[in-house]
Scaffold this motif. Sequence first.
Motif, PDB file in Angstrom:
ATOM      1  N   HIS A 240     -17.220  16.019  17.579  1.00  0.00           N
ATOM      2  CA  HIS A 240     -18.278  16.560  18.521  1.00  0.00           C
ATOM      3  C   HIS A 240     -19.359  17.426  17.902  1.00  0.00           C
ATOM      4  CE1 HIS A 240     -16.088  14.734  21.543  1.00  0.00           C
ATOM      5  NE2 HIS A 240     -14.753  15.452  20.982  1.00  0.00           N
ATOM      6  N   CYS A 250     -21.986  12.255  25.426  1.00  0.00           N
ATOM      7  CA  CYS A 250     -20.526  12.107  25.167  1.00  0.00           C
ATOM      8  C   CYS A 250     -19.623  12.497  26.290  1.00  0.00           C
ATOM      9  CB  CYS A 250     -20.191  13.018  23.974  1.00  0.00           C
ATOM     10  SG  CYS A 250     -18.642  13.162  23.257  1.00  0.00           S
ATOM     11  N   CYS A 252     -17.656  15.036  26.154  1.00  0.00           N
ATOM     12  CA  CYS A 252     -17.529  16.526  26.009  1.00  0.00           C
ATOM     13  C   CYS A 252     -18.916  17.197  26.668  1.00  0.00           C
ATOM     14  CB  CYS A 252     -17.261  16.736  24.499  1.00  0.00           C
ATOM     15  SG  CYS A 252     -19.049  16.788  23.741  1.00  0.00           S
ATOM     16  N   CYS A 257     -22.836  12.663  19.914  1.00  0.00           N
ATOM     17  CA  CYS A 257     -21.558  13.079  19.076  1.00  0.00           C
ATOM     18  C   CYS A 257     -21.285  11.945  18.131  1.00  0.00           C
ATOM     19  CB  CYS A 257     -20.332  13.578  19.986  1.00  0.00           C
ATOM     20  SG  CYS A 257     -20.593  14.988  21.048  1.00  0.00           S
TER      21      CYS A 257
HETATM   22 ZN   LIG Z   1     -18.856  14.982  22.272  1.00  0.00          ZN
END
Ligand SMILES: [Zn+2]
Length: 381
Positions: A240, A250, A252, A257
């Motif tokens: 990440h 992403c 996240c 990422c």
């Molecule tokens: Zn990510």
Amino acid sequence: MTDRQGLNSTEKAVLETVNTNRGISRKKIAELLRLSPGMITNVSKNLIQEKYMFEGDRISGGIGRKEILLYSNADKFRFLGLDIGGYRIRFAIADNTLKILHEDQFLVAELREAEDKVDALIQKIESFVQKAGIPMASIDAIGIGITGITDLAQKTILNIPNAPGWDRLDIVNRFGQRFHMPVFLDEGGRTMALLEKKLGGAKHITDFIAAEVGHGIAAGIYINDSILRGVNNTAGLLGHITADPNGRRCRCGNYGCLENIVTYPILQREYKKRSGRDGAIAEALQQNDETALDVCTGAGQAFGIALSNVVNLFNPSTIFIGGAMFKDLPILFEETKRTILLRGNRFSTSSLTLEHTTFLEKQGVLGALCLAQTSFIHQHL
Ligand SMILES: [Zn+2]
């Protein structure tokens, strides 16, 4: 489980040394632990009596002397390992030498509908253990590695970026209540690095990185012979870091990422998009397909740039990289290596080596088993 009050720290150190060096003489143990041979003789006598280890072959120890090698007792303990990735979950039961006796796997997607993920996992484990024909009570500890984030106390799964719904799971306590045995949790990159350190290519290395790329990326960093955790236990989030500021969002929450540029499914998808063909990228590569070569070169450069930054920051002596794609797409491995050497500082990379992880596709589940064994020795013997 133990035959007396518990092992002292010297006994634990000797036991671990025998576990990690299968077939080792007392003299060599004394050297490695910097203890007197007399001390090792006493300690090993107790450990043999209590069946933690046994004496094996007598080998020539130089200048005509014969030395007896010590081995850990495979039947002394049994461990269950659980490798929870963003895509696949692997189980294995192993003996005390970490030889896998039974294993199984299923896709994370199978648990998509399950409201209580921990309960669903418990059911999966119970049916796996039952199918293996092993009584649950004969297992001594459970180790869990996840491609995600755990809390500082290593009791709770806080988040698995690639698996929606796997947040704030109180897995250690609930497994402990259900299975009545010690349960240990850590981030998967760290369990894989631990395995590399204990049983793999990093036994004698103090500074190294283990990185695994599957459907996500996991990494563990050893510095000065200890694992790096950081203040929030998130050190090693290699997947990440931003690799393309204009990249897509992403799971996240960040954009561009590394994990959205360099994973096997993404390379496959990219190949399909650019070539208009449906075949596997690995097969196309074997036929020197230009598009497949291009996709792999681009990915190797992105991964190599990320790792060159890691190399400049931490100055490891070795990077172990794992994941089927590095074997299936050899040029990806080569391009990654070339880019690290090109982009990393020349003083940082002067003694750097890039290797495949020792246990390849078993690295994750064996890492979880290794976590179970190591933590069990230190906290419960
Ligand atoms: Zn990510």
